[in-house]
Motif scaffolding. Structure first.
Motif, PDB file in Angstrom:
ATOM      1  N   ILE A 181       0.894  -1.262   0.048  1.00 41.36           N
ATOM      2  CA  ILE A 181      -0.010   0.090  -0.032  1.00 41.36           C
ATOM      3  C   ILE A 181       0.785   1.113  -0.013  1.00 41.36           C
ATOM      4  CG2 ILE A 181      -1.813   1.204   1.176  1.00 41.36           C
ATOM      5  CD1 ILE A 181      -2.729  -1.081   2.423  1.00 41.36           C
ATOM      6  N   GLU A 182       0.876   1.931  -0.950  1.00 38.51           N
ATOM      7  CA  GLU A 182       1.649   3.139  -1.206  1.00 38.51           C
ATOM      8  C   GLU A 182       0.753   4.389  -1.219  1.00 38.51           C
ATOM      9  OE1 GLU A 182       5.868   2.151  -3.467  1.00 38.51           O
ATOM     10  OE2 GLU A 182       4.153   2.198  -4.660  1.00 38.51           O
ATOM     11  N   ASP A 183      -0.483   4.156  -1.916  1.00 38.99           N
ATOM     12  CA  ASP A 183      -1.598   5.159  -2.162  1.00 38.99           C
ATOM     13  C   ASP A 183      -2.921   4.468  -2.340  1.00 38.99           C
ATOM     14  OD1 ASP A 183      -1.516   3.689  -4.818  1.00 38.99           O
ATOM     15  OD2 ASP A 183       0.066   4.886  -5.450  1.00 38.99           O
ATOM     16  N   ARG A 184      -3.942   5.267  -2.911  1.00 41.50           N
ATOM     17  CA  ARG A 184      -5.238   4.527  -2.724  1.00 41.50           C
ATOM     18  C   ARG A 184      -5.436   3.756  -4.227  1.00 41.50           C
ATOM     19  NH1 ARG A 184      -8.873   7.969  -3.787  1.00 41.50           N
ATOM     20  NH2 ARG A 184     -10.437   7.549  -2.411  1.00 41.50           N
ATOM     21  N   ARG A 185      -4.452   3.264  -4.991  1.00 39.50           N
ATOM     22  CA  ARG A 185      -4.723   2.595  -6.330  1.00 39.50           C
ATOM     23  C   ARG A 185      -5.665   1.262  -6.098  1.00 39.50           C
ATOM     24  NH1 ARG A 185       1.110   1.193  -8.194  1.00 39.50           N
ATOM     25  NH2 ARG A 185       1.591   3.044  -7.152  1.00 39.50           N
ATOM     26  N   ALA A 186      -5.539   0.693  -4.990  1.00 38.23           N
ATOM     27  CA  ALA A 186      -6.065  -0.743  -4.813  1.00 38.23           C
ATOM     28  C   ALA A 186      -7.276  -0.405  -3.769  1.00 38.23           C
ATOM     29  CB  ALA A 186      -5.093  -1.844  -4.404  1.00 38.23           C
ATOM     30  N   LEU A 187      -7.828   0.817  -3.590  1.00 43.84           N
ATOM     31  CA  LEU A 187      -8.991   1.158  -2.635  1.00 43.84           C
ATOM     32  C   LEU A 187     -10.122   0.028  -2.632  1.00 43.84           C
ATOM     33  CD1 LEU A 187      -9.789   2.615  -0.190  1.00 43.84           C
ATOM     34  CD2 LEU A 187     -10.579   4.328  -1.484  1.00 43.84           C
ATOM     35  N   PRO A 188     -10.525  -0.155  -3.752  1.00 44.55           N
ATOM     36  CA  PRO A 188     -11.809  -1.306  -3.899  1.00 44.55           C
ATOM     37  C   PRO A 188     -11.284  -2.495  -3.514  1.00 44.55           C
ATOM     38  CG  PRO A 188     -11.683   0.057  -5.987  1.00 44.55           C
ATOM     39  CD  PRO A 188     -10.333   0.328  -5.111  1.00 44.55           C
ATOM     40  N   GLN A 189     -10.190  -3.116  -3.883  1.00 43.55           N
ATOM     41  CA  GLN A 189      -9.805  -4.432  -3.442  1.00 43.55           C
ATOM     42  C   GLN A 189      -9.602  -4.418  -2.071  1.00 43.55           C
ATOM     43  OE1 GLN A 189      -8.610  -2.460  -6.068  1.00 43.55           O
ATOM     44  NE2 GLN A 189      -7.093  -3.730  -7.099  1.00 43.55           N
ATOM     45  N   LEU A 190      -8.861  -3.550  -1.449  1.00 43.12           N
ATOM     46  CA  LEU A 190      -8.752  -3.217   0.056  1.00 43.12           C
ATOM     47  C   LEU A 190     -10.043  -3.159   0.733  1.00 43.12           C
ATOM     48  CD1 LEU A 190      -5.647  -0.719   0.032  1.00 43.12           C
ATOM     49  CD2 LEU A 190      -5.776  -3.348   0.886  1.00 43.12           C
ATOM     50  N   THR A 191     -11.028  -2.732   0.346  1.00 42.24           N
ATOM     51  CA  THR A 191     -12.423  -2.447   0.936  1.00 42.24           C
ATOM     52  C   THR A 191     -13.001  -3.869   0.947  1.00 42.24           C
ATOM     53  OG1 THR A 191     -12.474  -0.320   0.263  1.00 42.24           O
ATOM     54  CG2 THR A 191     -14.379  -1.288   0.764  1.00 42.24           C
ATOM     55  N   ALA A 192     -12.879  -4.387  -0.224  1.00 46.19           N
ATOM     56  CA  ALA A 192     -13.519  -5.953  -0.274  1.00 46.19           C
ATOM     57  C   ALA A 192     -12.959  -6.776   0.931  1.00 46.19           C
ATOM     58  CB  ALA A 192     -13.445  -6.548  -1.646  1.00 46.19           C
ATOM     59  N   TRP A 193     -11.511  -6.685   0.992  1.00 51.71           N
ATOM     60  CA  TRP A 193     -10.775  -7.449   1.689  1.00 51.71           C
ATOM     61  C   TRP A 193     -11.370  -7.149   3.605  1.00 51.71           C
ATOM     62  CZ3 TRP A 193      -4.792  -6.976   2.152  1.00 51.71           C
ATOM     63  CH2 TRP A 193      -4.092  -7.967   3.039  1.00 51.71           C
ATOM     64  N   ALA A 194     -11.404  -5.993   3.908  1.00 52.45           N
ATOM     65  CA  ALA A 194     -11.940  -5.741   5.106  1.00 52.45           C
ATOM     66  C   ALA A 194     -13.466  -6.055   5.093  1.00 52.45           C
ATOM     67  CB  ALA A 194     -11.903  -4.042   5.485  1.00 52.45           C
ATOM     68  N   LYS A 195     -14.375  -6.025   4.349  1.00 47.01           N
ATOM     69  CA  LYS A 195     -15.618  -6.319   4.416  1.00 47.01           C
ATOM     70  C   LYS A 195     -15.725  -7.819   4.277  1.00 47.01           C
ATOM     71  CE  LYS A 195     -19.997  -5.919   1.561  1.00 47.01           C
ATOM     72  NZ  LYS A 195     -20.396  -7.334   1.951  1.00 47.01           N
ATOM     73  N   ALA A 196     -14.739  -8.778   3.989  1.00 46.89           N
ATOM     74  CA  ALA A 196     -14.875 -10.470   3.861  1.00 46.89           C
ATOM     75  C   ALA A 196     -14.716 -10.635   5.468  1.00 46.89           C
ATOM     76  CB  ALA A 196     -13.763 -10.867   3.214  1.00 46.89           C
ATOM     77  N   ALA A 197     -13.821  -9.720   6.119  1.00 51.55           N
ATOM     78  CA  ALA A 197     -13.552 -10.201   7.491  1.00 51.55           C
ATOM     79  C   ALA A 197     -14.811  -9.735   8.411  1.00 51.55           C
ATOM     80  CB  ALA A 197     -12.462  -9.287   8.065  1.00 51.55           C
ATOM     81  N   HIS A 198     -15.530  -8.387   8.225  1.00 49.97           N
ATOM     82  CA  HIS A 198     -16.826  -8.169   8.825  1.00 49.97           C
ATOM     83  C   HIS A 198     -17.881  -8.734   8.722  1.00 49.97           C
ATOM     84  CE1 HIS A 198     -14.341  -3.907   8.881  1.00 49.97           C
ATOM     85  NE2 HIS A 198     -14.114  -4.576   9.961  1.00 49.97           N
ATOM     86  N   ASP A 199     -17.928  -9.180   7.324  1.00 51.31           N
ATOM     87  CA  ASP A 199     -19.297 -10.228   7.290  1.00 51.31           C
ATOM     88  C   ASP A 199     -19.214 -11.383   7.920  1.00 51.31           C
ATOM     89  OD1 ASP A 199     -20.219  -8.185   5.219  1.00 51.31           O
ATOM     90  OD2 ASP A 199     -19.366  -9.388   3.480  1.00 51.31           O
ATOM     91  N   GLY A 200     -18.185 -11.907   8.149  1.00 52.07           N
ATOM     92  CA  GLY A 200     -17.863 -13.084   9.394  1.00 52.07           C
ATOM     93  C   GLY A 200     -17.937 -12.757  10.673  1.00 52.07           C
ATOM     94  N   GLY A 201     -18.095 -11.338  10.945  1.00 54.09           N
ATOM     95  CA  GLY A 201     -18.204 -11.100  12.481  1.00 54.09           C
ATOM     96  C   GLY A 201     -16.836 -10.910  13.053  1.00 54.09           C
ATOM     97  N   ALA A 202     -15.758 -10.910  12.269  1.00 53.83           N
ATOM     98  CA  ALA A 202     -14.434 -10.597  12.873  1.00 53.83           C
ATOM     99  C   ALA A 202     -13.762  -9.304  12.674  1.00 53.83           C
ATOM    100  CB  ALA A 202     -13.329 -11.680  12.319  1.00 53.83           C
ATOM    101  N   LEU A 203     -13.149  -8.629  13.412  1.00 49.46           N
ATOM    102  CA  LEU A 203     -12.627  -7.546  13.396  1.00 49.46           C
ATOM    103  C   LEU A 203     -11.002  -7.747  12.521  1.00 49.46           C
ATOM    104  CD1 LEU A 203     -12.769  -5.501  16.643  1.00 49.46           C
ATOM    105  CD2 LEU A 203     -14.357  -5.530  14.711  1.00 49.46           C
ATOM    106  N   ILE A 204     -10.300  -6.549  11.817  1.00 49.45           N
ATOM    107  CA  ILE A 204      -9.273  -7.116  11.087  1.00 49.45           C
ATOM    108  C   ILE A 204      -8.390  -5.833  11.160  1.00 49.45           C
ATOM    109  CG2 ILE A 204     -10.427  -6.151   9.133  1.00 49.45           C
ATOM    110  CD1 ILE A 204      -8.643  -8.125   7.348  1.00 49.45           C
ATOM    111  N   LEU A 205      -7.130  -6.188  11.489  1.00 47.49           N
ATOM    112  CA  LEU A 205      -5.799  -5.271  11.668  1.00 47.49           C
ATOM    113  C   LEU A 205      -5.136  -5.454  10.338  1.00 47.49           C
ATOM    114  CD1 LEU A 205      -4.810  -4.972  15.183  1.00 47.49           C
ATOM    115  CD2 LEU A 205      -6.457  -3.732  14.054  1.00 47.49           C
ATOM    116  N   ALA A 206      -4.637  -4.496   9.479  1.00 49.22           N
ATOM    117  CA  ALA A 206      -3.646  -4.738   8.475  1.00 49.22           C
ATOM    118  C   ALA A 206      -2.213  -4.540   9.000  1.00 49.22           C
ATOM    119  CB  ALA A 206      -4.005  -3.406   7.431  1.00 49.22           C
ATOM    120  N   GLN A 207      -1.387  -5.466   8.883  1.00 48.92           N
ATOM    121  CA  GLN A 207      -0.050  -5.340   9.279  1.00 48.92           C
ATOM    122  C   GLN A 207       0.776  -4.751   8.513  1.00 48.92           C
ATOM    123  OE1 GLN A 207       3.068  -8.648   9.572  1.00 48.92           O
ATOM    124  NE2 GLN A 207       2.287  -8.824  11.742  1.00 48.92           N
TER     125      GLN A 207
END
Length: 415
Positions: free
Chosen positions: A75-101
């Motif tokens: 992650i250097e900028d916002r170029r992959a924002l839609p994909q990153l959003t889908a990643w976070a949503k996948a965690a939330h849809d299952g009831g988990a919280l997610i931290l990006a390392q």
């Protein structure tokens, strides 16, 4: 007295639904542009349904010019924002919280990337075959890296992640600043324990200034690097005390580096039997940490050991990694009482007499086990099940193919 099923409130206001953390493992699932794609979403959707209170992603690098391994997401900028959003949503849809390392490899960049020159606090090469001598970062270069961490954190918040974890363990760049073996500087970034920890503190402050108060900020910290003359437990306790004065939400305790691995399948059998490798250290820094919760990762396998660690007050959360590769619902199994002890799959290099003459077998076994688990993560990400019969030779070939291919790819100008 805390129990595994109890929620955990972080200082920022983020609440974990339970105390079991899926700890970070490097997925190496970035596309040709080092951006996430549907594979990472598939993988995290499976983990999100596995009962974990928190998912911590694997290494997300902050600079495309410096990767720990091919396939690292960057992650250097916002170029992959839609994909990153889908990643976070996948965690939330299952009831988990997610931290990006968030991470920068420093001198621990891919050893098979021939011609690449890594950067580090000082020009101290990794003590491993093929390691290039890194270029010492200038003051401007240090500022650039600090800003990269902050930018990546801000993008993660925009994408919907619940927070970020700064990787200050396992020998990566932040750890290199902390250790007197790898930080030989005599300027404001080295020369004393206080100045060696300045880089980490500045990254923490810059990230916190760029995100909202309710966005969690965790730090993964070595208890020690287990090398003579290196980063000691006393040094680590001083860092914890400094972090306690900052707006940090969670300290995850780990240990070791590429030269002296403390986990990953290469540890001694007596260490594995003991479980919770770093629990004694966590107990010793309770006072220094103050109100910051502590998570311990490394060695937990049985529900009994996890419950005992929480009940004693030695830690506030337990992290598990390798067991989640072959049992994506490991947390649910523990919490529901279906599983008393989690299983892992360890492999060892063959031809040990011959290989032992030319390389460190403990380190080699560590790399093989990391690669074996990466192979399994790739299967999970394709919707397949783990292959428990995968042996060391096939794993070694896959490791060399995956990490060596980058040397054949034309690269842009390196910083």
């Amino acid at each position: 007295m805390a129990f595994l099923a109890d929620p955990l409130d972080l200082p920022s206001g983020v609440r974990l639904p339970n105390r079991i953390v899926k700890a970070a493992m490097s997925e190496a699932l970035g596309d040709a542009d080092n951006s996430p794609d549907n594979r990472i979403v598939t993988l995290y959707r499976r983990w999100a349904q596995g009962g974990y209170g928190l998912l911590v992603t694997g290494n997300i690098m902050v600079d495309r010019a410096h990767l720990g391994e091919p396939g690292n997401i960057v992650i250097e900028d916002r170029r992959a924002l839609p994909q990153l959003t889908a990643w976070a949503k996948a965690a939330h849809d299952g009831g988990a919280l997610i931290l990006a390392q968030l991470n920068h490899p420093g001198r621990q960049s891919n050893l098979l990337d021939v011609g690449h020159r890594p950067v580090a606090p000082s020009a101290v090469p990794l003590a491993m075959p093929g390691a290039a001598t890194p270029r010492e970062l200038t003051a401007a270069g240090i500022e650039d890296v600090i800003e990269r961490f902050a930018t990546a954190a801000a993008v993660c918040e925009e994408a919907g992640f619940d927070g970020v974890e700064l990787h200050a363990a396992h020998g990566y760049l932040i750890t290199q600043f902390l250790s007197p073996l790898t930080n030989l500087r005599t300027d404001e970034w080295g020369g004393s324990p206080e100045r060696r920890m300045r880089f980490l503190i500045e990254v923490v402050r810059r990230v916190r200034a760029r995100v909202s108060p309710g966005f969690a900020l965790a730090v993964k910290l070595n208890s020690a690097d287990f090398q003579r003359g290196g980063f000691t437990e006393d040094d680590s306790r001083a860092v914890v005390a400094a972090l306690a004065q900052e707006a940090v939400d969670l300290i995850e305790v780990s240990g070791g580096n590429y030269e002296a691995p403390a986990m990953g399948g290469s540890e001694a059998s007596s260490t594995r039997e003991r479980e919770a490798y770093f629990l004694d250290y966590a107990r010793s820094v309770r006072r220094e940490a103050g109100a910051i919760p502590i998570a311990v990762t490394g060695g937990f396998r049985s529900r009994a050991a996890m419950e005992e660690a929480l009940a004693s007050g030695d830690c506030d959360a337990v992290g598990i990694a390798r067991p989640t590769v072959t049992a994506t619902d490991a947390a649910a199994g523990i919490l529901e009482g279906r599983v008393a002890t989690l299983e892992t799959h360890d492999i060892r290099a063959g031809m040990r007499g011959l290989l032992g003459r030319v390389t460190d077998l403990k380190a080699l076994d560590g790399f093989l086990n990391i690669s074996w688990n990466t192979d399994q993560l790739h299967r999970l990400a394709r919707g397949m099940e783990p292959d428990l019969d995968r042996g060391p030779l096939v794993t070694a070939v896959a490791m060399l193919r995956r990490n060596g291919r980058v040397s054949l790819v034309p690269r842009r100008g390196l910083k």
